[in-house]
Design a protein around this motif. Structure first.
Motif, mmCIF file in Angstrom:
data_model
loop_
_atom_site.group_PDB
_atom_site.id
_atom_site.type_symbol
_atom_site.label_atom_id
_atom_site.label_comp_id
_atom_site.label_asym_id
_atom_site.label_seq_id
_atom_site.Cartn_x
_atom_site.Cartn_y
_atom_site.Cartn_z
ATOM 1 N N THR A 39 0.805 -1.222 0.000
ATOM 2 C CA THR A 39 0.000 0.000 0.000
ATOM 3 C C THR A 39 0.837 1.270 0.000
ATOM 4 N N LYS A 40 2.122 1.158 0.418
ATOM 5 C CA LYS A 40 2.968 2.358 0.443
ATOM 6 C C LYS A 40 4.413 1.933 0.339
ATOM 7 N N GLN A 41 5.175 2.663 -0.498
ATOM 8 C CA GLN A 41 6.597 2.379 -0.628
ATOM 9 C C GLN A 41 7.313 3.649 -1.049
ATOM 10 N N SER A 42 8.603 3.716 -0.778
ATOM 11 C CA SER A 42 9.400 4.872 -1.171
ATOM 12 C C SER A 42 9.622 4.868 -2.679
ATOM 13 N N VAL A 43 10.053 6.024 -3.195
ATOM 14 C CA VAL A 43 10.300 6.160 -4.628
ATOM 15 C C VAL A 43 11.515 5.331 -5.011
ATOM 16 N N LYS A 44 11.606 5.025 -6.293
ATOM 17 C CA LYS A 44 12.695 4.171 -6.745
ATOM 18 C C LYS A 44 14.050 4.839 -6.516
ATOM 19 N N ASP A 45 14.195 6.108 -6.949
ATOM 20 C CA ASP A 45 15.439 6.849 -6.747
ATOM 21 C C ASP A 45 15.246 7.739 -5.532
ATOM 22 N N ARG A 51 21.709 14.763 7.247
ATOM 23 C CA ARG A 51 21.577 15.259 8.620
ATOM 24 C C ARG A 51 20.386 14.649 9.336
ATOM 25 N N ASP A 52 19.510 13.920 8.621
ATOM 26 C CA ASP A 52 18.299 13.360 9.221
ATOM 27 C C ASP A 52 18.385 11.846 9.268
ATOM 28 N N ASN A 53 17.508 11.268 10.089
ATOM 29 C CA ASN A 53 17.350 9.819 10.064
ATOM 30 C C ASN A 53 16.764 9.384 8.724
ATOM 31 N N ILE A 54 16.983 8.140 8.375
ATOM 32 C CA ILE A 54 16.519 7.610 7.095
ATOM 33 C C ILE A 54 15.282 6.757 7.337
ATOM 34 N N PHE A 55 14.240 7.016 6.549
ATOM 35 C CA PHE A 55 13.020 6.218 6.601
ATOM 36 C C PHE A 55 12.766 5.651 5.201
ATOM 37 N N ILE A 56 12.725 4.325 5.090
ATOM 38 C CA ILE A 56 12.415 3.674 3.814
ATOM 39 C C ILE A 56 11.049 3.011 3.988
ATOM 40 N N ASP A 57 10.063 3.558 3.309
ATOM 41 C CA ASP A 57 8.676 3.145 3.517
ATOM 42 C C ASP A 57 8.398 1.792 2.876
ATOM 43 N N CYS A 58 7.612 0.978 3.593
ATOM 44 C CA CYS A 58 7.047 -0.248 3.042
ATOM 45 C C CYS A 58 5.888 -0.649 3.944
ATOM 46 N N GLU A 59 4.682 -0.495 3.442
ATOM 47 C CA GLU A 59 3.492 -0.886 4.186
ATOM 48 C C GLU A 59 2.630 -1.769 3.294
ATOM 49 N N SER A 125 9.033 -2.155 -5.218
ATOM 50 C CA SER A 125 10.027 -1.867 -6.239
ATOM 51 C C SER A 125 11.409 -1.825 -5.594
ATOM 52 N N LYS A 126 12.432 -1.910 -6.409
ATOM 53 C CA LYS A 126 13.792 -1.781 -5.904
ATOM 54 C C LYS A 126 14.077 -0.300 -5.669
ATOM 55 N N ILE A 127 14.425 0.002 -4.416
ATOM 56 C CA ILE A 127 14.591 1.393 -3.996
ATOM 57 C C ILE A 127 16.078 1.692 -3.913
ATOM 58 N N HIS A 128 16.533 2.616 -4.790
ATOM 59 C CA HIS A 128 17.948 2.976 -4.840
ATOM 60 C C HIS A 128 18.167 4.137 -3.879
ATOM 61 N N LEU A 129 18.793 3.848 -2.715
ATOM 62 C CA LEU A 129 18.997 4.855 -1.673
ATOM 63 C C LEU A 129 20.344 5.535 -1.876
ATOM 64 N N GLN A 130 20.309 6.875 -1.951
ATOM 65 C CA GLN A 130 21.529 7.670 -2.068
ATOM 66 C C GLN A 130 21.471 8.810 -1.066
ATOM 67 N N VAL A 131 22.644 9.191 -0.570
ATOM 68 C CA VAL A 131 22.750 10.282 0.392
ATOM 69 C C VAL A 131 23.130 11.555 -0.361
#
Length: 1179
Positions: A39-45, A51-59, A125-131
């Protein structure tokens, strides 16, 4: 449950295919077993702030509740092993906490979420996490850049690579923005391009700045310093006579050449759905203009936008049709070049048919379809529960055919989640679709007995979400009727909703939805109420008010009375605080003593629970701006000068414009003229100048309220003289007399003279190549040539000249000498009668040589000689009709029928009419008459109506009779129409009423042998009471109250009443006795013959006989009839009604407005009990 026979299996497959879309639109209730759904997920890119905590959505949802796991870079990611990583409760969202330290860069990678329960596994989807990164600018030494004036230049930015890319802009080291135009502009790569360098470009330095999105920081590169080498000093006065600023500075003009991109052609690839940006930047002197074209067609309509002073072409939402060759054309007055850009459009995968959840009953068939397109064509891969379908256990009820999976005779236990992956070199798509096998009777998922309120004429939807397996059939009914609602104003959707295109009052009622499958049925009711819309019928209006005034903002609202109305006010889109200076009323808002802080947008919002309406107005509290000051002239050149000023206070209203005015002291000293205007954002402008003008400038500031006072004048600046560059305009030659030609023109003004002793060389000759030119030099804008032949063409030239020389050779214009009256008249004038009011004329045209001027028109003069009716006076006033141009026919209309006319014709030129033709006499045939002059309606009693009329003012022939039609009416009810044909001499008619209550409408018209004329329509008057005869009524009735004789009569009556009152009071004071009334008020019988003496004339009050009062009654000034009392009773003169006296005349009662109750009840002649009044009240 479907039997497993082949025929029924095929039928079930067809049914499943038809219901596939329906199944996709139905949600499975969460209380039923079902596979997981993301029902919810982060964007692919996914780029995050370091400076913030990281949240990777998956519901996800499902029954049982799903459990979650993750992979990172294709391998299982053990969340429990990393203390910084956790998963939210009942969710798969990853939380990476850096409060206790750690490097966000260590967690970059590719993440994928898995949601599992007993019925399958769904994938994100495969979520490509970049800082995000914002690296520092490398240290570098920037040398002074030397460049020749007029040469091109590019200043490179080369920003450090950031993630995401920074925003680039150029400023000076003092943080002033670099002014950009078509000569100086920033490219898409961040470099600053100069099409040509001017000396003024060295007045500042240039620094490239990069703004990074996540860190909100700006990094500045070391500034560039320019040194411009010029051949001529910028303000050297010896070069002021040059006509161009480049030549004045010794800069050669050059043809354009491209600075970016290089060469004559290039190529660019773009992905479908993104914006395409094409760019061309060119050098040249002067700066080139850029234009864009597409080879073989037009630029894409509705998608293109020119940016950066036409140097960039943006095409939004690119599609395959936008492929092709585009070219930019750079041009200036020295030439042009072009660059061709070949555009190729590729495409990442995009859905044609995205797979949808499939809900099947045991034994049903179905299919999942996954169709995608792209360039290159994407590859389709199926997975089941996150594993390639090839590696999954075999399933005999499942068949994979490319982009389709077909299911046959499914059984409980076959539930799973299928994934479709469509990919090519530019990207991929991943979709989850579960197959759930259930055996469930119908159920309605919405609350029971819903109440839906909707605004009239709005589109509305009645929702009836349902579920069942097999998929139920749903039907809608209204008010218990047996007809299914679908079609017309109704549209039943597959998800159970009933949509109405337009809700009307008659659509109110109770709607029932019934869901049915082989396991049973379920139903629910929805009550619909249709309400009137909320509308602001008078909203606030934009106002410009002065400080301290009292503006009122209107807000009058119309709404449905069954809905609660709330009216609120917003100021600048925020709730308005109503303080002591404001008063909120039902229909508006008043502000007392408005101040500057009250300026802004005021919005009236009228809302109910169903809808709202708003109206906005802007309140401007303004004063005129203060005058600009400290005017300064710099950059002095021969044809230009820079004027700089300091703006005055805008007084809370932004300055929108500056008007620059000039005054010169030679031709119109002391008179100020508008020179140019500029936006309110500038305070310096380069002014174009004319030769030989001693300029003085001033500036006026303008805002929404008005203009400021003019600034103090600048110092004077004198320009050198030159020969005129233009000649006078508006040259024309025309004769004012028969033997002359006057040549006139529009003279040059002070800024066009260009030198002293301005004069005009006037040349003319007859329009003949062999003719010789005559000339005259004058200073006034007029010259008269005498002794010219009558109306011959002349060639004319007017050339300006001053002490520096002559203007260019002027154009030749054609003029004509004076005209004389025409010498000939039209001949062979013939008349043909078209109808009773129009004739057709033909004539032989005069020879052009006899016109002696320019033919203007032919005129037909005509007059009415007599009427063919005896003893009818007619006006013999002469009239004419014009026929412009050289023609020989025309029509004369609006003539009187049945008359003798005379006619003669002339030809006219600019001087006047020529001689008249022979007089022609002709008769006009009969026509239809006009309406009768009047129609009077008299009602002497309740049984008859007398009509009287007069003959038509214009009979237009011999009258053969009258046609009278009439019909009774009472309110909106009308009776049948009756017709009377009357003789031509009859002017009276009596109608015997059959209905004493109804009124009558009469239609009267006269007729001749040709036909019936205009109709005169009148209505009988409404009957008020039996004692009130109505005066006769006619059209054009004169108000007698304004007539002198009537005013005099009323004054005489008032004087007589005053004398009688004095006499009565004198007698009473002497003890005189007065007779007492012998009887009560006399009865007025509607059948009394005396009633006939009162008549109704609705045209005029023609005689006193028509308005005689009834016996024993007197007529009041308002036309009513009063009962006659004793001749000398004080009741006649007092204010009240029934004062009583004894036999010796002494007063025994009190003045009163009302009668005693007993007398009122015993008075049989009161209006309330009158039989005639009863009849009138019914009417």
């Amino acid at each position: 449950m479907v039997p497993p026979s082949a025929r029924l299996a095929r039928a079930a497959l067809a049914l499943a295919l038809c219901l596939q879309h329906l199944a996709s639109a139905i949600e499975v209730p969460l209380d039923l077993p079902q596979p997981p759904t993301i029902t919810k997920q982060s964007v692919k890119d996914y780029i995050v702030d370091p400076r913030d905590n990281i949240f990777i959505d998956c519901e996800a949802k499902g029954n049982p509740l799903p459990t979650f796991s993750w992979t990172r870079n294709g391998k299982f990611f053990n969340v429990a092993k990393d203390p910084k990583v956790s998963m939210r409760r009942r969710s798969g969202t990853l939380v990476i906490d850096f409060h206790s330290g750690g490097r966000p860069e260590d967690y970059e990678g590719e993440y994928q979420c898995f949601a599992r329960n007993d019925f399958g596994t769904a994938l994100s989807s495969k979520i490509h996490l970049q800082v995000s990164k914002s690296p520092l600018w490398p240290k570098e030494k920037v040398d002074v850049i030397e460049v020749d004036e007029g040469a091109p230049l590019s200043l490179q930015c080369n920003p450090p690579p950031g993630l995401p890319s920074p925003v680039i802009f150029w400023m000076s080291s003092s943080m002033e923005p670099i002014h950009q135009d078509k000569r100086v502009s920033q490219g898409q790569n961040g470099d600053l391009y100069f099409s040509n360098v001017l000396l003024q470009d060295a007045q500042t330095d240039y620094s490239c700045n990069a703004r990074f999105h996540f860190t909100h920081t700006i990094q500045q590169k070391n500034p560039y310093t320019l040194k411009v080498k010029t051949k001529k000093p910028h303000n050297e006065t010896s070069f002021r006579n040059h006509t161009d600023m480049y030549s004045a500075r010794g800069v050669s003009e050059t043809t354009p050449s491209f600075m970016y991109p290089y060469g004559t052609s290039s190529s660019q690839m773009v992905l479908r759905g993104v914006d395409l940006l094409l760019e061309c930047i060119a050098s040249g002197v002067p700066a080139p203009d850029i234009m864009w074209y597409k080879k073989g067609g037009e630029l894409p309509a509705g998608k293109t936008k020119l940016e950066n002073f036409n140097k960039a072409l943006r095409i939004s939402n690119v599609s395959e049709e936008d492929s092709g060759e585009y070219f930019c054309l750079a041009s200036n007055k020295m030439g042009s070049i072009r660059h061709t850009i070949s555009v190729r459009v590729k495409a990442a995968p995009y859905w044609l048919d995205e797979p949808q959840n499939l809900i099947l009953a045991p034994g049903e068939d179905g299919r999942l379809v996954c169709r995608a397109n792209g360039n290159p064509k994407p590859m389709i891969q199926w997975l089941v529960n996150g594993e390639p379908i090839e590696a999954s256990p075999p399933n005999p009820s499942r068949e994979v055919a490319g982009d389709t999976i077909v299911f046959r005779d499914t059984q409980i236990g076959s539930s799973a989640v299928y994934q479709c992956n469509a990919s090519n070199e530019h990207g991929y798509l991943l979709a989850n679709a579960f197959v759930s096998v259930l055996d469930v009777p119908p159920r309605i998922l919405a609350p029971r007995n819903q109440l839906i309120k909707v605004i009239q004429y709005n589109r509305t939807r009645l929702d009836c979400p349902f579920f069942g397996s097999p998929i139920p059939t749903l039907r809608w009914f209204k008010n218990g009727q047996g007809n299914t609602l679908d079609g017309g104003n109704y549209k039943a959707h597959e998800n159970g909703s009933l949509e109405m295109n337009m809700a009307r009052k008659e659509d109110q009622g109770i709607y029932t939805c019934v869901a049915t499958n082989i396991l049973g049925k379920a139903e629910a009711q929805v009550r619909l109420e249709v309400k009137d819309p909320t509308r602001i019928v008078r909203g606030p209006e934009d106002q410009v008010v002065k400080r301290g005034s009292m503006p009122r903002l209107h807000c009058r609202v119309k709404h449905d009375p069954t809905l609660k109305l709330t009216v609120t006010w917003l100021k600048d889109d925020a709730p308005l605080y109503i303080g002591n200076r404001m008063k909120k009323e039902d229909d508006g808002l008043t502000i007392y003593g408005v101040a500057e802080r009250d300026q802004g947008d005021y919005t009236c919002v009228a809302s109910t629970e169903l809808d709202k309406d708003s109206a906005k107005a802007y309140l401007t509290v303004l004063e005129r701006p203060d005058r600009p000051r400290d005017l300064e002239l710099t950059d002095l050149a021969e044809r230009s000068v820079r004027l700089t000023w300091i703006p005055g206070d805008d007084n809370n209203s932004p300055i929108t414009d500056y008007i620059v005015q000039f005054e010169e002291d030679r031709y119109q000293p002391g008179t100020w003229h508008n020179h140019s205007s500029y936006p309110g954002s500038v305070n310096s402008a380069v002014l174009s100048l004319s030769p030989y003008v001693n300029y003085q400038f001033r500036v006026i500031a303008v805002n929404d309220v008005g203009s400021s006072l003019p600034s103090m004048p600048s110092e004077r600046y004198q320009t050198n003289g030159a020969r005129p560059e233009i000649n006078p305009t508006g040259v024309q030659g025309a004769g004012t007399q028969r033997n002359n030609m006057e040549i006139t023109w529009t003279p040059l003004n002070a800024t066009q003279a260009y030198g002293p002793n301005l004069r005009y060389i006037v040349r003319w000759r007859r329009r003949d190549p062999r003719g010789s030119w005559h000339n005259e030099t004058v200073k006034t804008p007029r010259h008269v040539v005498w002794n010219t032949p009558i109306y011959v063409p002349y060639e004319i030239k007017v050339q300006a000249e001053n002490d520096f020389g002559r203007a260019p050779e002027p154009d030749t214009v054609i003029g004509y000498s004076g005209e004389d009256y025409p010498k000939a008249a039209p001949t062979d004038v013939r008349i043909r009668v078209l109808n009773s009011t129009a004739i057709a004329l033909t004539w032989t045209r005069v020879h052009l040589d006899t016109i002696q001027g320019q033919l203007k028109e032919y005129r037909a003069y005509f007059w009415r000689e007599s009427s063919l009716l005896k003893n009818l006076w007619v006006s013999k006033k002469r009239q004419y009709v014009s026929f412009p141009g050289d023609r020989n026919r025309g029509i004369v209309s609006r003539l009187f029928p049945y008359s003798n006319y005379k006619l003669e014709m002339v030809v006219s030129n600019g001087r006047g009419d020529g001689p008249r033709s022979e007089v022609k006499e002709f008769p006009m045939p009969e026509g239809v008459p006009s309406s009768p002059r009047y129609l009077r309606i008299r009602q002497p009693n309740l049984e008859t109506i007398n009509l009287e009329w007069d003959h038509p003012e214009h009979p237009n022939g011999v009258l053969t009779g009258y046609n009278l039609r009439y019909q009774a009416f009472n309110g909106s009810k009308t009776g049948r129409t009756l017709v009377e044909n009357l003789s031509p001499n009859q002017t009276r008619f009596t109608l015997q009423r059959t209905d004493p209550i109804s009124r009558y409408r009469f239609f009267l018209r006269a007729r001749t042998q040709v036909g019936d004329g205009e109709t005169l329509v009148e209505e009988s008057p409404a009957l008020l009471n039996e004692a009130t005869p109505t005066p006769a009524y006619t059209k054009n009735q004169v108000d007698i109250a304004t007539q002198g004789w009537f005013i005099g009569l009323m004054c005489a009556i008032a004087l007589l009443v005053l004398i009688l009152l004095i006499v009565c009071f004198i007698k009473r004071s002497r003890g005189g006795k007065y007779p007492v009334r012998d009887n009560k008020d006399e009865h007025l019988n509607p059948e009394d013959k005396n009633v006939e003496d009162g008549s109704f004339d609705y045209r005029s009050l023609e005689s006193d006989e028509d308005n005689k009062p009834l016996p024993n009654s007197q007529t009041s000034l308002d036309g009513t009839i009063k009962q006659q009392e004793s001749d000398d009773s004080l009741v006649d003169y007092g204010e009240g009604g029934e004062g009583q006296f004894n036999e010796d005349g002494s007063f025994i009662g009190q003045y009163t407005v009302k009668k005693d109750k007993e007398e009122t009840e015993g008075n049989e002649s009161s209006e309330a009990t009158s039989p005639v009044n009863a009849i009138y009240s019914l009417a």
